[in-house]
Design a protein around this motif. Structure first.
Motif, PDB file in Angstrom:
ATOM      1  N   GLU A 193       0.827  -1.207   0.000  1.00 23.64           N
ATOM      2  CA  GLU A 193       0.000   0.000   0.000  1.00 23.64           C
ATOM      3  C   GLU A 193       0.862   1.259   0.000  1.00 23.64           C
ATOM      4  O   GLU A 193       0.557   2.234  -0.709  1.00 23.64           O
ATOM      5  CB  GLU A 193      -0.929   0.002   1.203  1.00 23.64           C
ATOM      6  N   ASP A 241       0.775   3.993  -2.966  1.00 29.95           N
ATOM      7  CA  ASP A 241       0.419   5.393  -2.702  1.00 29.95           C
ATOM      8  C   ASP A 241       1.509   6.337  -3.189  1.00 29.95           C
ATOM      9  O   ASP A 241       1.215   7.429  -3.705  1.00 29.95           O
ATOM     10  CB  ASP A 241       0.180   5.605  -1.205  1.00 29.95           C
ATOM     11  N   TYR A 277       1.182   6.602  -7.031  1.00 29.39           N
ATOM     12  CA  TYR A 277       0.019   7.439  -7.375  1.00 29.39           C
ATOM     13  C   TYR A 277       0.317   8.918  -7.118  1.00 29.39           C
ATOM     14  O   TYR A 277      -0.064   9.790  -7.918  1.00 29.39           O
ATOM     15  CB  TYR A 277      -1.202   7.004  -6.570  1.00 29.39           C
ATOM     16  N   TRP A 321      -6.954   5.183  -7.918  1.00 26.15           N
ATOM     17  CA  TRP A 321      -6.436   5.100  -6.546  1.00 26.15           C
ATOM     18  C   TRP A 321      -7.558   4.718  -5.574  1.00 26.15           C
ATOM     19  O   TRP A 321      -7.351   3.914  -4.663  1.00 26.15           O
ATOM     20  CB  TRP A 321      -5.838   6.444  -6.115  1.00 26.15           C
ATOM     21  N   HIS A 361      -7.559   1.543  -3.228  1.00 26.58           N
ATOM     22  CA  HIS A 361      -7.739   1.663  -1.775  1.00 26.58           C
ATOM     23  C   HIS A 361      -8.890   0.777  -1.286  1.00 26.58           C
ATOM     24  O   HIS A 361      -8.771   0.089  -0.266  1.00 26.58           O
ATOM     25  CB  HIS A 361      -8.013   3.121  -1.410  1.00 26.58           C
TER      26      HIS A 361
END
Length: 268
Positions: free
Chosen positions: A29, A33, A36, A91, A95
């Motif tokens: 993760e 992130d 992104y 994204w 998520h």
């Protein structure tokens, strides 16, 4: 020959075991992130670099009207907005997916990297769709390339979901498993971008004159489609549950009627 088969079988088992080994979900993760965030930053830098009118040009060409000068860059701003919304929604889907993933595996990590590789191509897609002349052959091909990039970025997310479902008891929260209250919505959410981008690609091949309108319509419609999906899935599940409950009631009533009948009446 038998020994070679045993070695091949052993190597296949080793490879399968290697792919199913656990991977730190937090690291996956965090890395995602970061990618992104970098992609969004590159997109912002692209729009700020060459899409600001020169003060001299505003005075001479547009008679001091900044709004008229900005309207010249309208297609570029539209392409930027569409690309940024695409990054944001992908994204959001990522998520939502990892919110229900309880354990990541090496295979899921590999699929995630492949998805991020195409996510990194979205600034390229923005530059392509805003660079070429309107309704030119190059613009049509640029839009098709953008559709392909979006398709692969999203289809690898769907592949992560499919991989998680194969070992759902170990990798998924109960809500997202088969029969869970979020399973249908997650499936629809993850399938939305691959289906729409693939549909947009084929439509631009068939209706090349309207390729720009089709592409921008896709970018505008998808955010609303996410909202509509939640409502549609909820309504569909409610209707299905109502139909199933009615059919069960009918079965129960028939069983009660048969139980109330005497043996002679039942035989007759």
């Amino acid at each position: 020959g038998q020994r070679d088969e045993e070695e091949a079988h052993h190597s296949l088992e080793t490879f399968t075991f290697y792919l199913s080994e656990p991977l730190s979900k937090e690291r996956v993760e965090a890395f995602s992130d970061g990618v992104y965030a970098i992609v969004a930053t590159l997109l912002i830098l692209d729009i700020c670099e060459d899409n600001v009118p020169d003060p001299t040009e505003v005075e001479q060409k547009f008679h001091g009207s900044l709004l008229e000068a900005l309207s010249e860059y309208g297609p570029n701003y539209l392409a930027y907005f569409g690309s940024f919304v695409t990054i944001g929604l992908l994204w959001f889907v990522h998520h939502s997916l990892f919110l229900y993933v309880t354990k990541a595996t090496r295979l899921m990590g590999l699929l995630n990297i492949l998805s991020l590789a195409f996510i990194g191509g979205l600034p390229l897609a923005y530059q392509l769709t805003s660079e070429f002349a309107e309704k030119s052959h190059n613009e049509i091909e640029a839009i098709q390339v953008s559709c392909v990039i979006t398709f692969f970025a999203s289809i690898f997310q769907f592949a992560i979901w499919t991989t998680a479902l194969l070992h759902e008891k170990e990798t998924l929260h109960p809500f997202a498993r088969y029969g869970g209250k979020e399973h249908a919505f997650m499936f629809a959410k993850l399938a939305l971008y691959p289906c729409v981008s693939l549909g947009a690609f084929f439509l631009t091949c068939l209706l090349s004159e309207f390729s720009t309108a089709i592409f921008h319509l896709m970018q505008i419609v998808i955010p609303f489609a996410f909202l509509a999906l939640r409502i549609f899935v909820r309504i569909s599940l409610t209707v299905i549950k109502s139909v199933m409950s009615l059919s069960r009631r009918k079965v129960v009533l028939l069983e009660e009627e048969e139980a109330c009948l005497s043996p002679t009446e039942t035989l007759s």
